[in-house]
Design a protein around this motif. Structure first.
Motif, PDB file in Angstrom:
ATOM      1  N   GLU A   1       0.796  -1.222   0.000  1.00 21.82           N
ATOM      2  CA  GLU A   1       0.000   0.000   0.000  1.00 21.82           C
ATOM      3  C   GLU A   1       0.831   1.276   0.000  1.00 21.82           C
ATOM      4  O   GLU A   1       0.301   2.371  -0.176  1.00 21.82           O
ATOM      5  N   TYR A   2       2.124   1.158   0.184  1.00 23.04           N
ATOM      6  CA  TYR A   2       2.983   2.343   0.185  1.00 23.04           C
ATOM      7  C   TYR A   2       3.325   2.821  -1.223  1.00 23.04           C
ATOM      8  O   TYR A   2       3.817   3.922  -1.402  1.00 23.04           O
ATOM      9  N   ILE A   3       3.067   1.987  -2.214  1.00 24.17           N
ATOM     10  CA  ILE A   3       3.467   2.313  -3.574  1.00 24.17           C
ATOM     11  C   ILE A   3       2.511   3.313  -4.218  1.00 24.17           C
ATOM     12  O   ILE A   3       1.309   3.103  -4.260  1.00 24.17           O
ATOM     13  N   VAL A   4       3.104   4.395  -4.706  1.00 22.25           N
ATOM     14  CA  VAL A   4       2.339   5.357  -5.509  1.00 22.25           C
ATOM     15  C   VAL A   4       2.460   4.978  -6.979  1.00 22.25           C
ATOM     16  O   VAL A   4       1.491   4.993  -7.728  1.00 22.25           O
ATOM     17  N   ASP A   5       3.678   4.650  -7.369  1.00 19.67           N
ATOM     18  CA  ASP A   5       3.908   4.325  -8.779  1.00 19.67           C
ATOM     19  C   ASP A   5       5.163   3.476  -8.901  1.00 19.67           C
ATOM     20  O   ASP A   5       6.057   3.523  -8.053  1.00 19.67           O
ATOM     21  N   LEU A   6       5.212   2.731  -9.981  1.00 18.10           N
ATOM     22  CA  LEU A   6       6.379   1.923 -10.314  1.00 18.10           C
ATOM     23  C   LEU A   6       6.735   2.291 -11.746  1.00 18.10           C
ATOM     24  O   LEU A   6       5.926   2.082 -12.651  1.00 18.10           O
ATOM     25  N   ARG A   7       7.913   2.879 -11.933  1.00 24.48           N
ATOM     26  CA  ARG A   7       8.258   3.366 -13.267  1.00 24.48           C
ATOM     27  C   ARG A   7       9.422   2.566 -13.826  1.00 24.48           C
ATOM     28  O   ARG A   7      10.475   2.494 -13.221  1.00 24.48           O
ATOM     29  N   PHE A   8       9.202   2.013 -15.003  1.00 23.08           N
ATOM     30  CA  PHE A   8      10.247   1.238 -15.668  1.00 23.08           C
ATOM     31  C   PHE A   8      10.898   2.093 -16.753  1.00 23.08           C
ATOM     32  O   PHE A   8      10.230   2.888 -17.409  1.00 23.08           O
ATOM     33  N   SER A   9      12.184   1.889 -16.933  1.00 24.23           N
ATOM     34  CA  SER A   9      12.894   2.557 -18.015  1.00 24.23           C
ATOM     35  C   SER A   9      14.096   1.698 -18.388  1.00 24.23           C
ATOM     36  O   SER A   9      14.363   0.657 -17.775  1.00 24.23           O
ATOM     37  N   GLY A  10      14.755   2.132 -19.442  1.00 27.11           N
ATOM     38  CA  GLY A  10      15.937   1.397 -19.872  1.00 27.11           C
ATOM     39  C   GLY A  10      15.587   0.068 -20.525  1.00 27.11           C
ATOM     40  O   GLY A  10      14.441  -0.144 -20.929  1.00 27.11           O
ATOM     41  N   PRO A  11      16.560  -0.830 -20.635  1.00 26.06           N
ATOM     42  CA  PRO A  11      17.928  -0.632 -20.185  1.00 26.06           C
ATOM     43  C   PRO A  11      18.694   0.346 -21.090  1.00 26.06           C
ATOM     44  O   PRO A  11      18.426   0.445 -22.259  1.00 26.06           O
ATOM     45  N   TYR A  12      19.592   1.054 -20.474  1.00 21.19           N
ATOM     46  CA  TYR A  12      20.383   2.048 -21.196  1.00 21.19           C
ATOM     47  C   TYR A  12      21.784   1.532 -21.517  1.00 21.19           C
ATOM     48  O   TYR A  12      22.371   1.962 -22.506  1.00 21.19           O
ATOM     49  N   GLU A  13      22.278   0.687 -20.675  1.00 22.60           N
ATOM     50  CA  GLU A  13      23.627   0.125 -20.888  1.00 22.60           C
ATOM     51  C   GLU A  13      23.534  -1.393 -20.753  1.00 22.60           C
ATOM     52  O   GLU A  13      22.715  -2.007 -21.436  1.00 22.60           O
ATOM     53  N   ASP A  14      24.297  -1.981 -19.869  1.00 22.74           N
ATOM     54  CA  ASP A  14      24.278  -3.438 -19.771  1.00 22.74           C
ATOM     55  C   ASP A  14      23.372  -3.963 -18.660  1.00 22.74           C
ATOM     56  O   ASP A  14      23.336  -5.165 -18.417  1.00 22.74           O
ATOM     57  N   GLU A  15      22.652  -3.061 -18.007  1.00 18.75           N
ATOM     58  CA  GLU A  15      21.726  -3.571 -16.986  1.00 18.75           C
ATOM     59  C   GLU A  15      20.506  -4.187 -17.666  1.00 18.75           C
ATOM     60  O   GLU A  15      20.250  -3.949 -18.834  1.00 18.75           O
ATOM     61  N   ASP A  16      19.758  -4.978 -16.908  1.00 15.91           N
ATOM     62  CA  ASP A  16      18.570  -5.612 -17.484  1.00 15.91           C
ATOM     63  C   ASP A  16      17.389  -4.658 -17.534  1.00 15.91           C
ATOM     64  O   ASP A  16      16.572  -4.698 -18.448  1.00 15.91           O
ATOM     65  N   LEU A  17      17.274  -3.834 -16.510  1.00 12.21           N
ATOM     66  CA  LEU A  17      16.100  -2.963 -16.406  1.00 12.21           C
ATOM     67  C   LEU A  17      16.363  -1.900 -15.338  1.00 12.21           C
ATOM     68  O   LEU A  17      17.139  -2.128 -14.407  1.00 12.21           O
ATOM     69  N   ASP A  18      15.710  -0.767 -15.476  1.00 15.24           N
ATOM     70  CA  ASP A  18      15.776   0.293 -14.465  1.00 15.24           C
ATOM     71  C   ASP A  18      14.382   0.523 -13.893  1.00 15.24           C
ATOM     72  O   ASP A  18      13.404   0.558 -14.649  1.00 15.24           O
ATOM     73  N   VAL A  19      14.333   0.677 -12.597  1.00 21.03           N
ATOM     74  CA  VAL A  19      13.037   0.808 -11.936  1.00 21.03           C
ATOM     75  C   VAL A  19      13.100   1.909 -10.886  1.00 21.03           C
ATOM     76  O   VAL A  19      14.068   1.976 -10.102  1.00 21.03           O
ATOM     77  N   ASP A  20      12.112   2.744 -10.883  1.00 21.02           N
ATOM     78  CA  ASP A  20      11.969   3.733  -9.820  1.00 21.02           C
ATOM     79  C   ASP A  20      10.667   3.453  -9.083  1.00 21.02           C
ATOM     80  O   ASP A  20       9.593   3.426  -9.705  1.00 21.02           O
ATOM     81  N   VAL A  21      10.777   3.234  -7.801  1.00 16.35           N
ATOM     82  CA  VAL A  21       9.610   2.978  -6.975  1.00 16.35           C
ATOM     83  C   VAL A  21       9.285   4.260  -6.229  1.00 16.35           C
ATOM     84  O   VAL A  21      10.113   4.774  -5.464  1.00 16.35           O
ATOM     85  N   ILE A  22       8.104   4.772  -6.491  1.00 14.12           N
ATOM     86  CA  ILE A  22       7.675   6.000  -5.826  1.00 14.12           C
ATOM     87  C   ILE A  22       6.760   5.601  -4.677  1.00 14.12           C
ATOM     88  O   ILE A  22       5.737   4.930  -4.874  1.00 14.12           O
ATOM     89  N   LEU A  23       7.132   6.022  -3.497  1.00 14.70           N
ATOM     90  CA  LEU A  23       6.374   5.655  -2.299  1.00 14.70           C
ATOM     91  C   LEU A  23       5.645   6.862  -1.720  1.00 14.70           C
ATOM     92  O   LEU A  23       6.129   7.991  -1.833  1.00 14.70           O
ATOM     93  N   LYS A  24       4.526   6.609  -1.088  1.00 11.67           N
ATOM     94  CA  LYS A  24       3.818   7.727  -0.446  1.00 11.67           C
ATOM     95  C   LYS A  24       4.504   8.125   0.853  1.00 11.67           C
ATOM     96  O   LYS A  24       4.292   9.219   1.358  1.00 11.67           O
ATOM     97  N   GLY A  25       5.326   7.262   1.376  1.00  6.57           N
ATOM     98  CA  GLY A  25       6.108   7.554   2.569  1.00  6.57           C
ATOM     99  C   GLY A  25       6.979   6.354   2.849  1.00  6.57           C
ATOM    100  O   GLY A  25       6.776   5.294   2.254  1.00  6.57           O
ATOM    101  N   LYS A  26       7.925   6.499   3.726  1.00  6.69           N
ATOM    102  CA  LYS A  26       8.784   5.362   4.047  1.00  6.69           C
ATOM    103  C   LYS A  26       8.262   4.657   5.295  1.00  6.69           C
ATOM    104  O   LYS A  26       8.190   5.271   6.365  1.00  6.69           O
ATOM    105  N   PRO A  27       7.933   3.371   5.168  1.00  8.30           N
ATOM    106  CA  PRO A  27       7.526   2.641   6.377  1.00  8.30           C
ATOM    107  C   PRO A  27       8.685   2.550   7.358  1.00  8.30           C
ATOM    108  O   PRO A  27       9.849   2.705   6.973  1.00  8.30           O
TER     109      PRO A  27
END
Lengths: 78, 131
Positions: free
Chosen positions: A17-43
């Motif tokens: 329930e803390y998740i506001v959004d999950l944003r995927f991007s990339g890969p830009y280089e040799d990583e598999d995937l980039d993810v930004d987890v946006i939370l409404k607050g830190k538990p």
């Protein structure tokens, strides 16, 4: 295995329930995937939850880069 | 240990920029990249200390540094997994800085990155026995 689905399931299980959004991007280089987890607050146990996700990703040997920010700390200029 | 000196210098310079309120998006992007690479090179130093040769790796280097740190440091208790995770988070921020130009990076995001490197550096110094 769908990596986005795998990542989404892991993060949702950890932060639910803390998740506001999950944003995927990339890969830009040799990583598999980039993810930004946006939370409404830190538990209180944020670090434990984050490391649980990290540990499972390491066990699966995926090079998925996940970072966590609280809503408002990261702005996107549309 | 040049990697250690580099990390200390990188952190000091990053803090100086931020404390002097030099906070443009351009400077943030440079600092985020430097912070990550300072951490990356420290990781490589730790791995050389256990007889690995990261300078000879040619593919998948960033991920391999993680993987090997986990095997050689985390799994034997020299490094805790929180420290290893810092490397991931700094790498993500570095990639964002280099490739996601449409994102505006806020002050808190930048400040936290410097704190992450400080924590990582502190942990590495303890492992290296230089604290």
């Amino acid at each position: 295995m769908d990596l986005k689905e795998f990542t989404t399931d892991l993060v949702k299980e950890a932060f639910g329930e803390y998740i506001v959004d999950l944003r995927f991007s990339g890969p830009y280089e040799d990583e598999d995937l980039d993810v930004d987890v946006i939370l409404k607050g830190k538990p209180v146990d944020f670090e434990g939850r984050m490391l649980n996700v990290f540990r499972q990703m390491l066990d699966a040997d995926f090079d998925v880069l996940i970072d966590y920010t609280v809503d408002g700390e990261l702005e996107q200029n549309c | 240990m040049i990697e250690l000196d580099f990390a200390i210098e990188t952190l000091a310079n990053a803090r100086a920029f931020l404390q002097l309120e030099m906070r443009s998006q351009w400077i943030y992007r440079i600092l985020l990249a430097r912070l990550y690479y300072a951490a990356h090179h420290l990781g490589r130093l730790l791995l050389r200390n256990v007889e690995l040769t990261p300078e000879q790796w040619h593919r998948d280097i960033h991920h391999r540094v993680w993987r090997e740190l986990r095997q050689h440091d985390v799994n034997i208790g020299r490094m805790d997994i929180r420290t290893l995770n810092i490397l991931e988070r700094l790498r993500r921020r570095r990639i964002r800085a280099d490739y996601e130009l449409h994102f505006i990076i806020r002050d808190e995001y930048m400040d936290e990155a410097a704190i992450l490197l400080a924590d990582y550096l502190n942990a590495c110094q303890q492992i290296l026995g230089v604290m």
